[in-house]
Write a protein that holds these residues in place. Sequence first.
Motif, mmCIF file in Angstrom:
data_model
loop_
_atom_site.group_PDB
_atom_site.id
_atom_site.type_symbol
_atom_site.label_atom_id
_atom_site.label_comp_id
_atom_site.label_asym_id
_atom_site.label_seq_id
_atom_site.Cartn_x
_atom_site.Cartn_y
_atom_site.Cartn_z
ATOM 1 N N TYR A 120 -1.164 -8.021 -7.871
ATOM 2 C CA TYR A 120 -1.749 -6.721 -7.570
ATOM 3 C C TYR A 120 -1.661 -5.814 -8.794
ATOM 4 N N GLU A 138 -7.300 -2.487 2.675
ATOM 5 C CA GLU A 138 -6.464 -2.681 3.862
ATOM 6 C C GLU A 138 -7.030 -3.744 4.795
ATOM 7 N N TYR A 193 -7.560 1.678 -1.421
ATOM 8 C CA TYR A 193 -6.768 0.465 -1.330
ATOM 9 C C TYR A 193 -7.346 -0.465 -0.276
ATOM 10 N N VAL A 219 0.825 -1.199 0.000
ATOM 11 C CA VAL A 219 0.000 0.000 0.000
ATOM 12 C C VAL A 219 0.861 1.251 0.000
ATOM 13 N N ASP A 259 -12.170 -2.110 1.364
ATOM 14 C CA ASP A 259 -11.525 -0.825 1.620
ATOM 15 C C ASP A 259 -12.376 -0.060 2.623
ATOM 16 N N SER A 270 -9.003 -0.360 -5.333
ATOM 17 C CA SER A 270 -8.216 -1.345 -6.066
ATOM 18 C C SER A 270 -7.804 -2.449 -5.108
ATOM 19 N N ALA A 293 2.284 1.663 -3.494
ATOM 20 C CA ALA A 293 1.245 2.078 -4.427
ATOM 21 C C ALA A 293 0.821 3.520 -4.183
ATOM 22 N N THR A 294 0.704 3.890 -2.903
ATOM 23 C CA THR A 294 0.312 5.250 -2.576
ATOM 24 C C THR A 294 1.342 6.253 -3.067
#
Length: 285
Positions: free
Chosen positions: A61, A95, A93, A19, A87, A44, A22-23
Amino acid sequence: MNIIRRRRALRGALVATAVAVATATVAGTASAAGAGAAAYETPSFSLYGVNKQTRELHEWYPDFEGGLEGMRMYADMSQVADVIATDNDNDGYGEAEWTLYKDGTLDFFSIAGDDLDANNVGRGWNIYTTVLSPGSIGGAKEGDLIAVDKAGVLWSYLSYPDGRLTPRVRVGGGWNTYSQIAGQGDLTGDGKADIVARDTTGVLWLYKGTGDYKAPFTGRTKIGSGWNTYDRLVSIGDIELDGKVDLLARKSNGDLYRYTGTGNASYPFRPAVKIGYGYQGFNLL
């Protein structure tokens, strides 16, 4: 089960890293393109699959360019029936996730908090043939669950932030006419979670979300026919970073296709694009 829960703690560390990466990627892209933050609120998620030979759980992913990247996870996960991501903090995302085991046990895990352990939500979930989270069906920010039992009855469950669920509510019968049900987000641009369902003749139908958990979907709308060319339909949300929910479809030879979402209820998907091969060796979750 304790071994699995320790693996879930490891999973949390891996997800947190993914995460974060990606963030950072998204932030850089948004800054460079000047795109608005709202485009990245569409969730996502990862695609999961258990290798039929090695029984290892694999994760792929989104690369946010329309394809998938992969990493191997754990050995001997053949007892896992499904991994259902959500999410709950609405940052785009996943989590958190429920893990459904073949013995009917349902666990919940989230990296949002100090508890890096999987918590048991309930047992007896093997009465269902399909369990998925299309997103929020009751109006709260947390993702909820829907499930189809062996008699073809669809049930809805609302979720608390810690993964606990309210008592189920009967939605309606006749859902055993469908061989595949998928959905993880808003397909039609109205802010409500939708699903698609393929019947036994290969016709794909759209069920628009209503926001009412007692009747979470409107009547069905035909999308198209010929979808029985695929043996698996899966939604992992937005894999292109365009703010629209996409659909993945696998052929029996292992070829994987992406149907890019349009956000339009009249034609929710663009034509198929092949994005991978070799997926016939996995039970895709």
